[in-house]
Design an enzyme around this catalytic site. Sequence first.
Site, mmCIF file in Angstrom:
data_model
loop_
_atom_site.group_PDB
_atom_site.id
_atom_site.type_symbol
_atom_site.label_atom_id
_atom_site.label_comp_id
_atom_site.label_asym_id
_atom_site.label_seq_id
_atom_site.Cartn_x
_atom_site.Cartn_y
_atom_site.Cartn_z
ATOM 1 N N GLU A 174 0.829 -1.216 0.000
ATOM 2 C CA GLU A 174 0.000 0.000 0.000
ATOM 3 C C GLU A 174 0.860 1.261 0.000
ATOM 4 O O GLU A 174 0.396 2.357 0.343
ATOM 5 C CB GLU A 174 -0.945 -0.030 1.195
ATOM 6 C CG GLU A 174 -1.883 -1.236 1.207
ATOM 7 C CD GLU A 174 -3.179 -1.039 0.410
ATOM 8 O OE1 GLU A 174 -3.730 0.054 0.457
ATOM 9 O OE2 GLU A 174 -3.621 -2.005 -0.258
ATOM 10 N N HIS A 250 -4.388 1.463 7.469
ATOM 11 C CA HIS A 250 -2.992 1.763 7.113
ATOM 12 C C HIS A 250 -2.307 2.284 8.372
ATOM 13 O O HIS A 250 -2.956 2.907 9.224
ATOM 14 C CB HIS A 250 -2.902 2.887 6.062
ATOM 15 C CG HIS A 250 -3.350 2.495 4.695
ATOM 16 N ND1 HIS A 250 -4.174 3.297 3.927
ATOM 17 C CD2 HIS A 250 -3.074 1.421 3.935
ATOM 18 C CE1 HIS A 250 -4.396 2.714 2.770
ATOM 19 N NE2 HIS A 250 -3.737 1.575 2.743
ATOM 20 N N CYS A 371 -2.998 11.199 3.860
ATOM 21 C CA CYS A 371 -3.314 10.302 2.733
ATOM 22 C C CYS A 371 -3.145 11.031 1.408
ATOM 23 O O CYS A 371 -2.850 10.426 0.383
ATOM 24 C CB CYS A 371 -4.763 9.851 2.791
ATOM 25 S SG CYS A 371 -5.222 8.962 4.248
HETATM 26 O O1 SUG Z 1 -7.806 2.833 0.229
HETATM 27 N N1 SUG Z 1 -10.619 4.959 0.386
HETATM 28 C C1 SUG Z 1 -9.163 4.783 0.464
HETATM 29 C C2 SUG Z 1 -8.559 5.721 1.475
HETATM 30 C C3 SUG Z 1 -7.069 5.721 1.444
HETATM 31 C C4 SUG Z 1 -6.475 6.486 2.548
HETATM 32 N N2 SUG Z 1 -5.063 6.449 2.464
HETATM 33 C C5 SUG Z 1 -4.214 6.427 3.523
HETATM 34 N N3 SUG Z 1 -4.600 6.163 4.706
HETATM 35 N N4 SUG Z 1 -2.947 6.637 3.232
HETATM 36 C C6 SUG Z 1 -8.801 3.333 0.782
HETATM 37 O O2 SUG Z 1 -9.503 2.715 1.595
HETATM 38 C C7 SUG Z 1 -12.815 4.633 -0.543
HETATM 39 C C8 SUG Z 1 -13.462 4.693 -1.903
HETATM 40 C C9 SUG Z 1 -14.951 4.570 -1.843
HETATM 41 O O3 SUG Z 1 -15.482 3.917 -0.948
HETATM 42 O O4 SUG Z 1 -15.594 5.152 -2.720
HETATM 43 C C10 SUG Z 1 -11.302 4.440 -0.607
HETATM 44 O O5 SUG Z 1 -10.803 3.861 -1.531
#
Ligand code: SUG
Length: 448
Positions: A174, A250, A371
């Site tokens: 990730e 994460h 993020c």
């Molecule tokens: O991968 N949300 C992302 C959020 C990523 C956050 N990144 C960090 N913490 N670095 C994920 O879960 C949600 C999309 C949706 O539900 O439409 C989403 O992909």
Amino acid sequence: MKSCEVNFDGLVGPTHNYGGLSYGNVASQSNSQQSSNPKEAALQGLAKMKALMEMGFVQGVLAPQERPDVAALRSLGFAGTDAQVIQQAAKQAMPLLVASCSASSMWVANAATVSPSADTADGRVHFTAANLNCKYHRSIEHPTTSRVLGAMFADQKHFAHHAALPAVAQFGDEGAANHTRFCRDYGEAGVEFFVFGRSAFDTRYPAPQKYPARQTLEASQAVARLHGLRDGGVVYAQQNPAVIDAGVFHNDVIAVGNGEVLFYHEDAFLNTEQMLGELQGKLGKLGGNFQSICVPRAQVGVEDAVRSYLFNSQLLTRADGSMLLIVPEECRANERVWQYLQGLTSSGGLIREVKVFDLKQSMQNGGGPACLRLRVALNETELAAVNPGVIMTAPLYDTLTQWVDKHYRDSLRETDLADPQLLLECRTALDELTQILKLGSVYPFQIN
Ligand code: SUG
């Protein structure tokens, strides 16, 4: 030579929506099917970029991806014209259309893992695009991510790019969301800290019971090998499986580090004391003085941390050496978290100031300030070799806000995703964006 850390923020794409696609990510699940506002989302992100630039930090911008991803839908058996592909998918498999429309590439902390040149065997800055293979909608990001990063960091004398790891769960990767770097100065060798959620091959490591652990130990080790990191410059640590089950999908949802400082929650890791000792020892050998700030669960519980995204903050070092925390508005709205932050900044400790940003559109999908940015430490020569089109300036900010105003909708629901007109709008916008950011042709519709 002077070095600095550049934050490249993901520009929110025109299809930003709440698809409920990320099991294990509490915000994504609980805001599923709500109406989104892509225009507001992009402007909120740009406002943060502008503010950091005005504070004197070097700020970059990372382009969004082409969505709907018609090529991905074709690979799943939908055929005909682009409009027919979208309409068939809407009729037969709406979840696949929603996934192919996600603007999730905005969370660029997941785009790649980056090692600065001071840490790597060949003295170049190394990038490994993350396979993000835990979620289908994110697993389709890495080919375009690689092209965009290639267009931003093109000079092979300074930059080395690795393709994503094999796209299987055993190498779930990730990116920088599970990677932190400690150093005395950005230009000096540092200690790269890889946090994993489970091991794919060694059953001695515990795993969460409820939600998936997205990052494996084996993926982190592969990235460290690809980047040519020294054993003395790497520390691995396991995330506490219990916090993954509480919604910490994460590590950057429960800890953040910068310079010589780690800011973390008491429950974030397994074997915390041993890990802190290793970080202290390895950074100490490089002349650094590792320091940690532990947030006790008695003051801020894991649930409050997840809800407020306290740790998904950006910990920044100002020119005078003092530290600043960039937090989302949700921290101010949470009484316990806000009280903790007031105490932290008034205690005369390392973190002197907290700045609050409204990033609600992204937050509702589980994406806070940290993020939204990919950190790249660069020396002066390397910074000069970065494509200048992606470095934020006042005129670029103006151009990008006008571009968003011109092309983005201010409301998007699931039913809108089936509208073939949306695809045309997105392609028109992105074609213009590649010219603004001087990226050349990076999107499938520009290449094929
Ligand atoms: O991968 N949300 C992302 C959020 C990523 C956050 N990144 C960090 N913490 N670095 C994920 O879960 C949600 C999309 C949706 O539900 O439409 C989403 O992909």
